[in-house]
Design an enzyme around this catalytic site. Structure first.
Site, PDB file in Angstrom:
ATOM      1  N   PRO A 267      20.658  72.350  -2.159  1.00 46.13           N
ATOM      2  CA  PRO A 267      19.306  72.540  -2.702  1.00 46.13           C
ATOM      3  C   PRO A 267      19.103  74.018  -3.037  1.00 46.13           C
ATOM      4  O   PRO A 267      18.603  74.798  -2.228  1.00 46.13           O
ATOM      5  CB  PRO A 267      18.405  72.081  -1.558  1.00 46.13           C
ATOM      6  CG  PRO A 267      19.197  72.347  -0.328  1.00 46.13           C
ATOM      7  CD  PRO A 267      20.647  72.189  -0.694  1.00 46.13           C
ATOM      8  N   ASP A 440      21.187  79.022  -1.300  1.00 47.04           N
ATOM      9  CA  ASP A 440      21.057  77.713  -0.661  1.00 47.04           C
ATOM     10  C   ASP A 440      19.797  77.748   0.202  1.00 47.04           C
ATOM     11  O   ASP A 440      19.726  78.486   1.190  1.00 47.04           O
ATOM     12  CB  ASP A 440      22.299  77.434   0.187  1.00 47.04           C
ATOM     13  CG  ASP A 440      22.325  76.031   0.766  1.00 47.04           C
ATOM     14  OD1 ASP A 440      21.247  75.417   0.885  1.00 47.04           O
ATOM     15  OD2 ASP A 440      23.429  75.565   1.123  1.00 47.04           O
ATOM     16  N   HIS A 441      18.816  76.938  -0.158  1.00 48.74           N
ATOM     17  CA  HIS A 441      17.531  76.987   0.553  1.00 48.74           C
ATOM     18  C   HIS A 441      17.630  76.446   1.976  1.00 48.74           C
ATOM     19  O   HIS A 441      16.693  76.608   2.773  1.00 48.74           O
ATOM     20  CB  HIS A 441      16.474  76.196  -0.228  1.00 48.74           C
ATOM     21  CG  HIS A 441      15.174  76.922  -0.359  1.00 48.74           C
ATOM     22  ND1 HIS A 441      14.582  77.575   0.692  1.00 48.74           N
ATOM     23  CD2 HIS A 441      14.348  77.096  -1.413  1.00 48.74           C
ATOM     24  CE1 HIS A 441      13.439  78.103   0.297  1.00 48.74           C
ATOM     25  NE2 HIS A 441      13.277  77.848  -0.982  1.00 48.74           N
ATOM     26  N   ARG A 442      18.747  75.807   2.312  1.00 48.58           N
ATOM     27  CA  ARG A 442      18.932  75.379   3.706  1.00 48.58           C
ATOM     28  C   ARG A 442      19.250  76.571   4.600  1.00 48.58           C
ATOM     29  O   ARG A 442      19.005  76.525   5.811  1.00 48.58           O
ATOM     30  CB  ARG A 442      20.078  74.367   3.802  1.00 48.58           C
ATOM     31  CG  ARG A 442      19.860  73.069   3.038  1.00 48.58           C
ATOM     32  CD  ARG A 442      21.107  72.222   3.017  1.00 48.58           C
ATOM     33  NE  ARG A 442      22.217  72.914   2.344  1.00 48.58           N
ATOM     34  CZ  ARG A 442      23.441  72.399   2.220  1.00 48.58           C
ATOM     35  NH1 ARG A 442      23.720  71.216   2.746  1.00 48.58           N
ATOM     36  NH2 ARG A 442      24.393  73.078   1.600  1.00 48.58           N
TER      37      ARG A 442
END
Length: 470
Positions: A267, A440-442
């Site tokens: 994401p 990476d938004h994680r």
């Protein structure tokens, strides 16, 4: 009488399971010496020359140029002991050469094999050790020294295709039909699983020892059949007359798979900022005027990246999806995008955080030259933890790049161009660059990503900021 030995495509390391024949370096009937390169192949990582561990006369080549073969498929056969310069060496010994994960230090142990029964046409399988008119010999092949060999499902089918393609040139006869003999399966569970899903085990090629069909092979076949049933109908363009089809294999195929996987799993989000690079250009000019090796602009940007990653270590990481953990990595192995005639490659500068600007510049120059000549090794194209993408060389200002899986972030650098800019309260023409940062938004939120990008922009605008980390 000379002994005919079969040389198979060796394990090329780094998890590579196949390679495309680019150019044959020997002809049928030619005398080769031990460890002489016989074929040039292209893998998903690099172009490499493959040396043959046997000396003698080439009696057959398997696969035309452009053919893609899996690891373990036959490459050629050599009559060892035929009159040649290599015949002085003991026939039973290999060269001791190791090509990544492949060794020839000792002869392979003979193994018992199941011979296929005669098919409907009366043809039977070739005996082990067959020459040009036969198919593959002992499926174990030369595995001396206990070195690992990758095996790939579908090996027999692809290998047979490669042999058929070389049959006319090498004098090989017609290939035997699909075996009607015993199926190499030990576990009753495997047979039961195949029956439940209506699978014919004779259509599968096992990945176990000596081609043994494993439960994993059956499960993969089941999943593949289910995926084929769910696949959408081909687009109308697929049947357009005159349409050109370009195979997605080798380097192009590896890049396509990696980018597709990144899009599926990560994401990602992108933020960007414009920065005044006038002072950075002036600093580089002053460094190079002082004498010594020239320092590239990309090397200065790489040095800025390593300093920023020291301040924001969460971005030098990867995500273990199975364990649901973020793995923060101890060192920075900096990849940088390089365009070549073979397509986009990403060489990796090892331990970039331990190098100064001069060291980074020298290593980037070396890897760039290797990329242009196609001599990068698989090790030089893997293991990156962060990527620097200088798309400004294409004359564009901005981009939203796809993260180089399994990394967590990528910095993009646009072209540096003269633009109107407010400098010290007055309008002036300055050299401006757009920096984009995809993450990476994680791994982090916008605050961390914004902090990283702002620090990079500050270093570009005021290179003296880097003095804190030198």
């Amino acid at each position: 009488m000379p002994e005919v030995k079969e040389f198979r495509l060796p394990d090329l390391g780094e998890g590579l399971t196949e390679a495309e024949i680019v150019r044959w370096l020997v002809e049928v009937g030619e005398v080769v010496e031990i460890d002489q390169p016989v074929v040039e192949v292209e893998t998903a990582k690099a172009m490499v020359e493959v040396p043959c561990p046997y000396g003698g006369v080439v009696t057959a080549r398997f696969g035309a140029e452009g053919t893609e073969l899996p690891v373990g498929a036959p490459l050629l056969t050599v009559a060892v002991g035929a009159p040649s310069k290599a015949s002085a060496a003991p026939e039973a010994e290999g060269s001791g050469n190791v090509l990544v994960g492949y060794g020839t230090g000792a002869p392979a142990a003979r193994r018992r094999r199941v011979r296929p029964e005669a098919g409907p046409s009366g043809a039977s399988g070739s005996p082990a050790g067959a020459g040009p008119a036969g198919g593959p010999t002992d499926p174990g092949g030369p595995e001396a020294g206990g070195h690992r060999r990758s095996r790939l499902r579908g090996l027999s089918a692809v290998a047979a295709e490669g042999v058929a393609g070389a049959g006319v040139a090498s004098g090989a006869g017609p290939q035997a039909p699909v075996s009607t003999g015993p199926v190499p399966v030990v576990s009753p569970l495997v047979r039961k699983l195949a029956r439940e899903h209506g699978l014919d085990l004779r259509t599968l090629t096992g990945t176990g020892r000596d081609g043994l069909i494993l439960r994993a092979d059956v499960e993969r076949a089941v999943h593949a059949a289910a995926a084929a049933d769910r696949a959408p109908a081909p687009s109308p363009a697929a049947g357009v007359a005159g349409a050109e089809r370009i195979p997605l294999r080798g380097l192009r195929g590896a890049v396509a798979e990696k980018l597709s996987r990144s899009r599926r799993e990560v994401p990602d989000a992108t933020c960007w900022v414009d920065a005044d690079a006038t002072e950075l250009l002036a600093a580089r000019k002053a460094m190079n005027a002082a004498g010594g090796a020239k320092i590239s602009l990309l090397a200065l940007l790489a040095r800025i990246c390593t300093a920023a990653l020291t301040r924001y270590p969460d971005l030098n990481s990867t995500v273990d999806t199975e364990a649901r953990e973020i793995v923060r990595l101890p060192g920075v192995h900096l990849g940088f995008a390089a365009q070549t005639e073979r397509g986009l490659v990403v060489p990796v500068v090892r331990d970039a955080h331990l190098r100064n600007a001069a060291g980074l510049s020298a290593e980037i120059a070396r890897l760039t030259e290797a990329a242009r000549t196609g001599t990068l090794t698989p090790a030089e194209l893997t293991g990156g933890t962060f990527t620097l993408n200088n798309y400004g060389v294409f004359g564009v200002d901005g981009s939203t790049p796809i993260i180089n899986h399994p990394e967590a972030a990528m910095l993009g650098v646009g072209r540096i161009a003269p633009k109107p800019w407010v400098h010290e309260g007055e309008l002036a023409v300055r050299h401006v660059v757009q920096l984009s940062f995809t993450f990476d938004h994680r791994v982090c939120d916008g605050g961390t990503a914004g902090g990283f990008l702002r620090y990079v922009a500050d270093c570009v605008e005021q290179p003296a900021v880097l003095l804190r980390s030198l």
